[in-house]
Design an enzyme around this catalytic site. Structure first.
Site, mmCIF file in Angstrom:
data_model
loop_
_atom_site.group_PDB
_atom_site.id
_atom_site.type_symbol
_atom_site.label_atom_id
_atom_site.label_comp_id
_atom_site.label_asym_id
_atom_site.label_seq_id
_atom_site.Cartn_x
_atom_site.Cartn_y
_atom_site.Cartn_z
ATOM 1 N N LYS A 179 -26.972 97.655 -58.322
ATOM 2 C CA LYS A 179 -26.942 98.403 -57.067
ATOM 3 C C LYS A 179 -25.994 99.595 -57.172
ATOM 4 O O LYS A 179 -24.929 99.499 -57.775
ATOM 5 C CB LYS A 179 -26.525 97.473 -55.933
ATOM 6 C CG LYS A 179 -27.495 96.321 -55.716
ATOM 7 C CD LYS A 179 -27.099 95.432 -54.556
ATOM 8 C CE LYS A 179 -25.784 94.728 -54.778
ATOM 9 N NZ LYS A 179 -25.509 93.685 -53.766
ATOM 10 N N THR A 211 -22.659 99.274 -42.629
ATOM 11 C CA THR A 211 -23.176 98.795 -43.911
ATOM 12 C C THR A 211 -22.818 97.326 -44.163
ATOM 13 O O THR A 211 -22.982 96.834 -45.271
ATOM 14 C CB THR A 211 -22.610 99.647 -45.062
ATOM 15 O OG1 THR A 211 -21.166 99.605 -45.015
ATOM 16 C CG2 THR A 211 -23.084 101.090 -44.961
ATOM 17 N N GLY A 213 -23.074 93.656 -44.721
ATOM 18 C CA GLY A 213 -24.159 92.741 -45.057
ATOM 19 C C GLY A 213 -25.288 93.345 -45.859
ATOM 20 O O GLY A 213 -26.327 92.705 -46.050
ATOM 21 N N THR A 214 -25.122 94.551 -46.355
ATOM 22 C CA THR A 214 -26.212 95.173 -47.111
ATOM 23 C C THR A 214 -26.552 94.375 -48.369
ATOM 24 O O THR A 214 -27.729 94.229 -48.720
ATOM 25 C CB THR A 214 -25.869 96.622 -47.505
ATOM 26 O OG1 THR A 214 -24.557 96.651 -48.090
ATOM 27 C CG2 THR A 214 -25.895 97.541 -46.296
ATOM 28 N N GLY A 215 -25.536 93.861 -49.056
ATOM 29 C CA GLY A 215 -25.799 93.106 -50.280
ATOM 30 C C GLY A 215 -26.524 91.804 -50.015
ATOM 31 O O GLY A 215 -27.491 91.457 -50.705
ATOM 32 N N CYS A 216 -26.059 91.064 -49.001
ATOM 33 C CA CYS A 216 -26.726 89.814 -48.615
ATOM 34 C C CYS A 216 -28.171 90.094 -48.218
ATOM 35 O O CYS A 216 -29.103 89.372 -48.615
ATOM 36 C CB CYS A 216 -26.010 89.172 -47.432
ATOM 37 S SG CYS A 216 -24.252 88.857 -47.661
#
Length: 268
Positions: A179, A211, A213-216
């Site tokens: 990412k 932004t 929680g974008t990874g989850c």
């Protein structure tokens, strides 16, 4: 199994709870549901947090996490798994054992630090993630700091993203989505890498504080796609587009790193 269940796509999520609802299990459930799949969970920790940060963490005993997961697998089943916050070595070991008990592909999000900067994985557990979780990942989804920690390589541009991705493939991951949200530049570049090649997903960088929680969200969206039978590339492509729209439509909640609009697909 009904015909609906066979096409729905069942995702078992092993991750921590976010009381603010923007990340963790809450974001995972919203994402999987918004993309038309079915979400089940094994909660690894209860966190006290909001958009301003994490102020408390209560780990769930590993045996209870395993019991949650097995209860789901023995009855509902799973077409894909997604892992998030694991917390310590014992939890990493417990979750790795669960991954070995099902043939379903696992999307491993190597969560280490919350958006507000709070550490969610102690240094002694990093080696466990490297040796136990990375080789079990059908798809590993590290951001730049996580990739640096796992590989010891600096990640500052697309070339170094690729070098770190190659190192993670060498550690046993079957695919790596490097990412680019933490990599400077006017465009966000995510690179899906497999032993047979790569695919690049990119978009204009959105100037926003929302932004959390974008990874989850991205990892769960990928897991939903895999559970529904999409190819890896198609699952990642849909997940990338879903997150971009969820960020653009963020509701503006909270005084810190605000959550995304996970439900935008239901109102479009």
């Amino acid at each position: 199994m009904t015909s609906q269940a066979s096409t729905l796509g069942r995702v078992l999520i092993l991750a921590g709870s976010d009381s603010g609802g923007g990340a963790g299990i809450q974001a995972d459930i919203k994402t999987v549901t918004a993309l038309g799949a079915y979400a089940a969970t094994a909660v690894t920790a209860v966190t006290v947090q909001n958009t301003l940060g994490v102020t408390g963490v209560h780990p769930i005993p590993p045996a209870i996490v395993q019991a949650q997961a097995r209860a789901v697998l023995e009855d509902i089943g799973a077409d894909a798994l997604k892992t998030g916050m694991l917390g310590d070595v014992a939890m990493v070991e417990a979750v790795a054992q669960i991954l070995d008990e099902t043939p379903a592909p696992a999307v491993v999000d190597p969560v280490m630090v919350a958006k507000g900067g709070s550490a969610l994985l102690p240094s002694e557990a990093v080696a466990a993630v490297r040796t136990l979780m990375v080789p079990r990942a059908a798809l590993l989804t590290p951001n730049a700091p996580e990739a640096e920690t796992l590989t010891g390589l600096a990640v500052a541009d697309t070339d170094s993203q690729r070098r770190a991705g190659e190192a993670l493939l060498a550690l046993g991951a079957r695919a790596v989505l490097m990412k680019g949200g933490h990599v400077d530049g006017p465009r966000v570049v995510d690179i899906l890498m497999t032993p047979s090649g790569e695919h690049v997903f990119e978009a204009e960088r959105q100037e926003t504080r929302h932004t959390h929680g974008t990874g989850c969200t991205l990892a769960s969206a990928c897991a939903a796609g895999l559970a529904q039978g999409l190819t890896l590339e198609a699952a990642v492509e849909r997940a990338f587009a879903y997150v971009q729209q969820a960020m653009a439509r963020a509701p503006g909640i909270g005084g810190g790193h605000g959550p995304l609009d996970h439900g935008w697909t239901l109102r479009s």
